[in-house]
Design a protein around this motif. Sequence first.
Motif, mmCIF file in Angstrom:
data_model
loop_
_atom_site.group_PDB
_atom_site.id
_atom_site.type_symbol
_atom_site.label_atom_id
_atom_site.label_comp_id
_atom_site.label_asym_id
_atom_site.label_seq_id
_atom_site.Cartn_x
_atom_site.Cartn_y
_atom_site.Cartn_z
ATOM 1 N N ALA B 156 0.844 -1.205 0.000
ATOM 2 C CA ALA B 156 0.000 0.000 0.000
ATOM 3 C C ALA B 156 0.875 1.250 0.000
ATOM 4 O O ALA B 156 0.613 2.221 -0.710
ATOM 5 N N CYS B 160 1.069 4.333 -2.686
ATOM 6 C CA CYS B 160 0.881 5.736 -2.286
ATOM 7 C C CYS B 160 2.042 6.602 -2.784
ATOM 8 O O CYS B 160 1.828 7.694 -3.314
ATOM 9 N N LEU B 204 -6.081 -5.502 -1.137
ATOM 10 C CA LEU B 204 -6.378 -4.071 -1.184
ATOM 11 C C LEU B 204 -7.554 -3.788 -2.111
ATOM 12 O O LEU B 204 -8.340 -2.868 -1.863
ATOM 13 N N GLU B 207 -10.875 -4.854 -0.264
ATOM 14 C CA GLU B 207 -11.384 -3.919 0.735
ATOM 15 C C GLU B 207 -11.761 -2.574 0.111
ATOM 16 O O GLU B 207 -12.112 -1.628 0.818
ATOM 17 N N SER B 209 -9.827 -0.337 -1.586
ATOM 18 C CA SER B 209 -8.865 0.762 -1.581
ATOM 19 C C SER B 209 -8.405 1.123 -2.986
ATOM 20 O O SER B 209 -8.217 2.291 -3.313
ATOM 21 N N SER B 221 -10.059 4.656 -2.726
ATOM 22 C CA SER B 221 -10.209 5.443 -1.495
ATOM 23 C C SER B 221 -8.829 5.841 -0.995
ATOM 24 O O SER B 221 -8.130 5.040 -0.370
ATOM 25 N N TRP B 222 -8.471 7.068 -1.297
ATOM 26 C CA TRP B 222 -7.146 7.566 -0.902
ATOM 27 C C TRP B 222 -7.004 7.537 0.614
ATOM 28 O O TRP B 222 -5.966 7.149 1.144
ATOM 29 N N ARG B 224 -8.471 5.589 2.829
ATOM 30 C CA ARG B 224 -8.312 4.235 3.353
ATOM 31 C C ARG B 224 -6.931 3.683 3.009
ATOM 32 O O ARG B 224 -6.274 3.052 3.829
ATOM 33 N N LEU B 225 -6.493 3.981 1.783
ATOM 34 C CA LEU B 225 -5.199 3.467 1.354
ATOM 35 C C LEU B 225 -4.059 4.063 2.183
ATOM 36 O O LEU B 225 -3.183 3.349 2.662
ATOM 37 N N THR B 228 -4.086 2.494 5.678
ATOM 38 C CA THR B 228 -3.501 1.154 5.811
ATOM 39 C C THR B 228 -2.004 1.187 5.512
ATOM 40 O O THR B 228 -1.260 0.356 5.998
#
Lengths: 245, 245
Positions: B156, B160, B204, B207, B209, B221-222, B224-225, B228
């Motif tokens: 993750a 990012c 990922l 869920e 993300s 989903s920034w 949520r990502l 995590t």
Amino acid sequence: MTEQPMDVFADKLDRLARLSVDDKAAIRSMPCQLKTLLPGIPLVVERNTPQSCALLLDGLAIRSKYSSDGARQIVAIQLRGDALDLQHLYLEEADHSVEPVTPVLVAEVPRSAVRHVAEGHPNVMKAILIDNLIEASISREWLLNVGRRSARERVAHLICEVATRLSETAIADKHGFHLPMTQDQLGDATGLTPVHVNRMLRNLEAEGSISRMRHQFRIESWSRLTATADFDPAYLHRDQLRAIG
Amino acid sequence: MTEQPMDVFADKLDRLARLSVDDKAAIRSMPCQLKTLLPGIPLVVERNTPQSCALLLDGLAIRSKYSSDGARQIVAIQLRGDALDLQHLYLEEADHSVEPVTPVLVAEVPRSAVRHVAEGHPNVMKAILIDNLIEASISREWLLNVGRRSARERVAHLICEVATRLSETAIADKHGFHLPMTQDQLGDATGLTPVHVNRMLRNLEAEGSISRMRHQFRIESWSRLTATADFDPAYLHRDQLRAIG
DNA sequence: CGGGACTTTGACTTCGTTCAACCATAGTGG
DNA sequence: CCACTATGGTTGAACGAAGTCAAAGTCCCG
């Protein structure tokens, strides 16, 4: 430590890039303040803006980063003679912390003074650049160590590195040196738990590579240790350093 | 790519440290050679002495190191606009390799030319230093990632970082970007096996993300990502960069 | 000589690896 | 245009290295 602290700094940079008499004089003229700091009192705190650069005159320090759930990763070990905060000379916000492992003696120089001298003396800037290049090379090797080597290899590798770096400053020969880090700290440097570091140390002892007494290490078989560590000192770029004279 | 390659270089360094007209002119006057390289043809080979510095004009490249038993650790990902070999400007021997992941377009400048300009132009040297400082900060974060985070967090986090860095050069917004790395390469960057990378990616996705189609990633989903991933972009020191203008 | 920090050891658990099979896609040559 | 192949992705089952938890043991320092 009969030498003036800024002489140590000048010598250090001179070994990285040949400095002129004038360059050295400029370094010597920088204001500096001697300080002794104890473990628990950080020199640099992540997210702060450092206002000075310190030179480590004596003792052992670590650079570390913390994840949000409190886990620590030690990203570098700093030995006597290392510059402690050239990393942030031109960055506004510290991306990691620096803290003493033992009581340390440092010479603190205002960041502005270092910048000023560096900007007026290309060789000084170049030396600072080279210092950073070497530090960066070391963290890449650590990345390989942590990402791709087994626990045994990791701790053996760390021991090899410290032994090699210490032997340069003549604090240790390859057969005995003092490394006052706890197994907890060794774990944070290698991405392992302290319990497992302990097992690997005993393992290296059992096979006759090293022996220990408290924090005094002794290399029993450098060839065996480097073989199990997959250690090749090229990444330290020691050839880059001009002899101490 | 209507711009001259050395303009790109000048602009890059100018964003790191304000350059004078003269500084930029010096950069523009450096001889450079455009090359296209395919995956499998390295730009820099560990242990060699690099003779040139390359600027990545297009494509994706990686820096990697190998352990003696052949395991690879990717130590950095280089995107369009990145300088590929300022790391070795003053080091005799390359401590890692640089290779294309996709076909890459690079502008190669003789090392001596870069050195010459840097040594005559303090701001240029300073910009090169800052570039290296930021790269070093990124490898420290990777060390934390590989050493102290779970597999899920690691992949993750990598996503990012790439999303953030790509969004700067406007190749991607945070909601969709192309990352043409195989899962094998993602594993070598995160210290995991490709099989496990696959599981984490699917996880990922499951869920909500991210989503993927081939190598096209989309952040669903920034928040949520990043949660995590334990991602905090401070280490990229983007604030350090002056706006593109 | 008592307390705290660090080290050592053992038993158990878990996360990530390994091995192996299968699937999808794209490129290639007949 | 379609088999054929290669490369990379996906999934499952079994395994193992390192982590976790817990209890002793050791050393140092006040």
